[in-house]
Design a protein around this motif. Sequence first.
Motif, PDB file in Angstrom:
ATOM      1  N   LYS A   1      -3.895  17.640  -3.568  1.00  0.00           N
ATOM      2  CA  LYS A   1      -3.832  17.205  -2.170  1.00  0.00           C
ATOM      3  C   LYS A   1      -3.038  18.170  -1.303  1.00  0.00           C
ATOM      4  O   LYS A   1      -3.216  18.215  -0.090  1.00  0.00           O
ATOM      5  CB  LYS A   1      -3.185  15.818  -2.073  1.00  0.00           C
ATOM      6  CG  LYS A   1      -3.870  14.763  -2.929  1.00  0.00           C
ATOM      7  CD  LYS A   1      -5.266  14.459  -2.432  1.00  0.00           C
ATOM      8  CE  LYS A   1      -5.925  13.372  -3.253  1.00  0.00           C
ATOM      9  NZ  LYS A   1      -7.322  13.143  -2.850  1.00  0.00           N
TER      10      LYS A   1
ATOM     11  N   CYS B   1      -9.269   9.707   3.577  1.00  0.00           N
ATOM     12  CA  CYS B   1     -10.224   9.296   2.534  1.00  0.00           C
ATOM     13  C   CYS B   1     -11.491   8.691   3.122  1.00  0.00           C
ATOM     14  O   CYS B   1     -11.431   7.871   4.028  1.00  0.00           O
ATOM     15  CB  CYS B   1      -9.532   8.268   1.634  1.00  0.00           C
ATOM     16  SG  CYS B   1     -10.608   7.569   0.379  1.00  0.00           S
TER      17      CYS B   1
ATOM     18  N   CYS C   1      -4.773   8.280   0.828  1.00  0.00           N
ATOM     19  CA  CYS C   1      -4.980   9.466   1.661  1.00  0.00           C
ATOM     20  C   CYS C   1      -5.588   8.982   2.985  1.00  0.00           C
ATOM     21  O   CYS C   1      -6.674   8.377   2.958  1.00  0.00           O
ATOM     22  CB  CYS C   1      -5.944  10.430   0.992  1.00  0.00           C
ATOM     23  SG  CYS C   1      -5.510  10.775  -0.729  1.00  0.00           S
TER      24      CYS C   1
ATOM     25  N   PHE D   1      -3.534   5.966  -4.582  1.00  0.00           N
ATOM     26  CA  PHE D   1      -3.165   6.841  -3.467  1.00  0.00           C
ATOM     27  C   PHE D   1      -3.675   6.199  -2.175  1.00  0.00           C
ATOM     28  O   PHE D   1      -4.563   5.347  -2.206  1.00  0.00           O
ATOM     29  CB  PHE D   1      -3.839   8.219  -3.587  1.00  0.00           C
ATOM     30  CG  PHE D   1      -3.192   9.198  -4.535  1.00  0.00           C
ATOM     31  CD1 PHE D   1      -2.320   8.800  -5.525  1.00  0.00           C
ATOM     32  CD2 PHE D   1      -3.487  10.553  -4.437  1.00  0.00           C
ATOM     33  CE1 PHE D   1      -1.747   9.712  -6.403  1.00  0.00           C
ATOM     34  CE2 PHE D   1      -2.921  11.479  -5.309  1.00  0.00           C
ATOM     35  CZ  PHE D   1      -2.055  11.059  -6.290  1.00  0.00           C
TER      36      PHE D   1
ATOM     37  N   CYS E   1      -7.531   2.346  -6.106  1.00  0.00           N
ATOM     38  CA  CYS E   1      -6.885   3.660  -6.089  1.00  0.00           C
ATOM     39  C   CYS E   1      -5.386   3.492  -5.863  1.00  0.00           C
ATOM     40  O   CYS E   1      -4.961   2.600  -5.132  1.00  0.00           O
ATOM     41  CB  CYS E   1      -7.480   4.548  -4.994  1.00  0.00           C
ATOM     42  SG  CYS E   1      -6.856   6.250  -5.096  1.00  0.00           S
TER      43      CYS E   1
ATOM     44  N   GLY F   1     -12.374   5.820  -5.656  1.00  0.00           N
ATOM     45  CA  GLY F   1     -11.141   5.344  -6.220  1.00  0.00           C
ATOM     46  C   GLY F   1     -10.502   6.311  -7.232  1.00  0.00           C
ATOM     47  O   GLY F   1     -10.772   7.496  -7.226  1.00  0.00           O
TER      48      GLY F   1
HETATM   49  S1  SF4 Z   1      -9.206  10.486  -1.337  1.00  0.00           S
HETATM   50 FE1  SF4 Z   1      -9.277   9.923  -3.516  1.00  0.00          FE
HETATM   51  S2  SF4 Z   1      -7.140   9.723  -4.103  1.00  0.00           S
HETATM   52 FE2  SF4 Z   1      -7.178   9.637  -1.881  1.00  0.00          FE
HETATM   53  S3  SF4 Z   1      -7.277   7.452  -1.379  1.00  0.00           S
HETATM   54 FE3  SF4 Z   1      -9.382   8.222  -1.444  1.00  0.00          FE
HETATM   55  S4  SF4 Z   1     -10.097   7.812  -3.506  1.00  0.00           S
HETATM   56 FE4  SF4 Z   1      -7.846   7.653  -3.539  1.00  0.00          FE
END
Ligand code: SF4
Length: 236
Positions: free
Chosen positions: A126, A34, A31, A29, A27, A75
């Motif tokens: 987000k 997550c 977050c 990002f 991924c 991911g």
């Molecule tokens: S919530 Fe989605 S976009 Fe954010 S780190 Fe996890 S997998 Fe990646």
Amino acid sequence: MIIAGLQKTTLIDYPRKIACVVFLAGCNFRCPWCYSSELVLPLKIVSQPRISEKEFLDFLRGRQGLLEGVVICGGEPTINKDLPQFIEKIKNLGYSVKLDTNGSNPKMLKDLVRANLIDYVAMDIKASINNKIYENILGEGVKLADIQDSVNFLKSGNLDFEFRTTVVNTIHTKEDFSEIAKWIGGSDVKYYLQNFRAEKTIDPKFEKIEPFSKEFLEEIIKEIFPYFKDCQVRQG
Ligand code: SF4
């Protein structure tokens, strides 16, 4: 591409279809809330069991006539350059495809749609586009303009899609959702909120965070509903 997981049946992840979910590792990002660190953090990805593409396609061959769709999830699936070829193999077996994405790769999204390789998109929102939250979670090379481009593309096209947000206590405020609604809203737009569940998270601090109350999420929905074709709280 690393296929790191397969949920063999789901009735809730693909609207109106019986589907399976395939999880692709990696991924762009980070977050902190997550739930899927094993699909995001390189050190965890290496120790994950993997499924070969052949094994996955054999599974789909065995489920023809029983499953209708495949949800491609991460991911972030669009970081894989070979995603179009992978989806083509799934489509050739007769399945509908839903893509779950964070919207960071509008070029890949457009290519997939124009090649008729996807039937439904769920894009994670987000925060509102001007909110620091986005700046803090974008990985290297990901630009806010890409997120904006993906939003514009989905809103102006003919593909069936939804936007959705995991609502996280200590990250989001009620006001954030008015901003998000003004940004992504539209008479054809579906938008779903999902309450954060304190589980194993990338940043362990979030494992102690209480979810918002059901009433709080309902208040948000009441306020932003007029901006959308459909807007609901979805069970996570
Ligand atoms: S919530 Fe989605 S976009 Fe954010 S780190 Fe996890 S997998 Fe990646």
